[in-house]
Design an enzyme around this catalytic site. Sequence first.
Site, short mmCIF file in Angstrom:
data_model
loop_
_atom_site.label_atom_id
_atom_site.label_comp_id
_atom_site.label_asym_id
_atom_site.label_seq_id
_atom_site.Cartn_x
_atom_site.Cartn_y
_atom_site.Cartn_z
N SER A 110 5.52 -28.86 -2.61
CA SER A 110 4.87 -28.93 -1.29
C SER A 110 4.80 -30.35 -0.72
CB SER A 110 3.47 -28.31 -1.37
OG SER A 110 3.59 -26.93 -1.59
N THR A 156 -3.61 -23.51 -4.91
CA THR A 156 -2.72 -22.72 -5.74
C THR A 156 -3.42 -22.31 -7.04
OG1 THR A 156 -0.46 -22.52 -6.58
CG2 THR A 156 -1.51 -24.68 -6.85
N LYS A 182 -7.01 -19.59 -6.21
CA LYS A 182 -6.85 -18.88 -4.93
C LYS A 182 -7.98 -17.89 -4.63
CE LYS A 182 -1.91 -19.22 -4.06
NZ LYS A 182 -0.67 -18.48 -3.73
N ASN A 213 -4.86 -19.49 0.31
CA ASN A 213 -3.88 -20.52 -0.09
C ASN A 213 -3.96 -21.75 0.81
OD1 ASN A 213 -2.38 -19.88 2.24
ND2 ASN A 213 -0.47 -20.30 1.18
N ASP A 230 0.61 -17.12 2.84
CA ASP A 230 1.67 -16.58 1.97
C ASP A 230 2.32 -15.33 2.57
OD1 ASP A 230 1.53 -18.48 -0.06
OD2 ASP A 230 0.00 -17.38 -1.17
N ALA A 285 0.90 -12.94 -5.39
CA ALA A 285 1.98 -12.92 -4.40
C ALA A 285 2.22 -11.49 -3.91
CB ALA A 285 3.26 -13.49 -5.00
N ILE A 302 11.17 -13.40 -4.98
CA ILE A 302 10.34 -14.52 -4.52
C ILE A 302 10.50 -15.75 -5.43
CG2 ILE A 302 8.65 -12.99 -3.38
CD1 ILE A 302 6.66 -13.93 -5.61
N TYR A 345 12.31 -18.93 -6.75
CA TYR A 345 13.34 -19.79 -6.13
C TYR A 345 13.91 -20.84 -7.10
CZ TYR A 345 9.47 -23.05 -5.54
OH TYR A 345 8.40 -23.86 -5.77
N GLY A 381 14.02 -16.82 -2.67
CA GLY A 381 12.58 -17.07 -2.51
C GLY A 381 12.18 -18.40 -1.90
P1 ATR Z 1 1.04 -14.74 -8.97
O1 ATR Z 1 -0.41 -14.71 -8.66
O2 ATR Z 1 1.69 -16.05 -8.66
O3 ATR Z 1 1.79 -13.60 -8.38
P2 ATR Z 1 0.49 -13.65 -11.59
O4 ATR Z 1 -0.77 -13.12 -11.07
O5 ATR Z 1 0.45 -14.34 -12.88
O6 ATR Z 1 1.17 -14.67 -10.56
O7 ATR Z 1 1.54 -12.46 -11.60
C1 ATR Z 1 2.65 -12.50 -12.32
C2 ATR Z 1 3.30 -11.12 -12.27
O8 ATR Z 1 4.44 -11.17 -13.12
C3 ATR Z 1 2.42 -9.99 -12.79
O9 ATR Z 1 2.72 -8.81 -12.09
C4 ATR Z 1 2.87 -9.88 -14.25
O10 ATR Z 1 2.67 -8.63 -14.84
P3 ATR Z 1 1.31 -8.29 -15.67
O11 ATR Z 1 0.30 -7.88 -14.64
O12 ATR Z 1 1.71 -7.19 -16.57
O13 ATR Z 1 0.94 -9.54 -16.40
C5 ATR Z 1 4.34 -10.14 -14.09
N1 ATR Z 1 4.94 -10.57 -15.37
C6 ATR Z 1 4.82 -11.78 -15.96
N2 ATR Z 1 5.52 -11.80 -17.13
C7 ATR Z 1 6.08 -10.57 -17.27
C8 ATR Z 1 6.93 -9.95 -18.26
N3 ATR Z 1 7.35 -10.62 -19.36
N4 ATR Z 1 7.32 -8.66 -18.06
C9 ATR Z 1 6.91 -7.97 -16.95
N5 ATR Z 1 6.11 -8.50 -15.99
C10 ATR Z 1 5.72 -9.77 -16.13
#
Ligand code: ATR
Length: 275
Positions: free
Chosen positions: A19, A64, A68, A89, A104, A134, A217, A219, A240
């Site tokens: 950013s 972030t 959030k 955000n 976002d 997200a 999303i 990038y 993304g």
């Molecule tokens: P953000 O707020 O930035 O979107 P987050 O809340 O940590 O980040 O979300 C990450 C997403 O990636 C979640 O949907 C997570 O799934 P879970 O709810 O089961 O944790 C998903 N994710 C992360 N690692 C994963 C993996 N190895 N397999 C499947 N989904 C995964």
Amino acid sequence: MTGSSVTGLIGYPVSHSRSPIIHRYWAEKYTIDTSYKLFTTAPNRLRQTIFHMRKKHWLGLNVTIPHKQEVSEYLDGLDEIATRIGAVNTITNRNGKLIGTNTDGYGFIENLKQGLGDLTPYLRKVVLLGAGGATRAAIVALHDAGAKEIILTNRTENTAQVMARHFGIKSVPWEAKEEVLKEVTLLVNTTSLGMEGKPDLQLDINSLPSGAAVHDIVYAPLETPLLKSAKSKGLKTVDGLGMLLYQAQQAFELWHGIKPEVTEKLRRITLETPV
Ligand code: ATR
């Protein structure tokens, strides 16, 4: 206002954020006397950092992970979009009142519009992989853009079910995600899978119709394995990076009153400048 204004980002961690590259580039381009600083803020310091922001005459901050949601406790109010998304955000300082908003969703939909043009044909049936912060912004933005049907699927099924219920949409189990792809017009990865240092998303997209578009999303890398496989099947794809740039565009406009341009040059600088 006299003197240099202050904006920035609070999170934990924030040192890898791109950013500052974006906001400093625009500040220079539009000759605005401002700074964009990174504030590494552990959760137990959040209240104090926001308090500090009140005392000084700051224009606002981006927020972030992991703040959030919690940050709203220390603000004077949330606008409608932050309330609907359930996360902040961006904070704006309106004459001493700190108001939380969320750019976002704008970033998400604007990036899709830039990549696909008229979104109408792609909004008939949308599948979102993931159920994180997200995803919430994407659901609200897709809904406002007129999406007819949105289906969620997430590794942790309960998270998807709770989120789907909240937004009045459907969810399907993670194990069944390939079965719903047949009539999908837009597939979006909102998980962190495919990101550098994370496992790849294991998904067979053969049953997606030929007119479908695929958006990731993530990038870093710009072309994720999901996008690569979609391209090889002749599907339209959207990376993304634009979501990052357009959420910044709206924050910059809120703070400085100028809508800055998102250009190819900025995309290149954002990707290539070391952080
Ligand atoms: P953000 O707020 O930035 O979107 P987050 O809340 O940590 O980040 O979300 C990450 C997403 O990636 C979640 O949907 C997570 O799934 P879970 O709810 O089961 O944790 C998903 N994710 C992360 N690692 C994963 C993996 N190895 N397999 C499947 N989904 C995964």
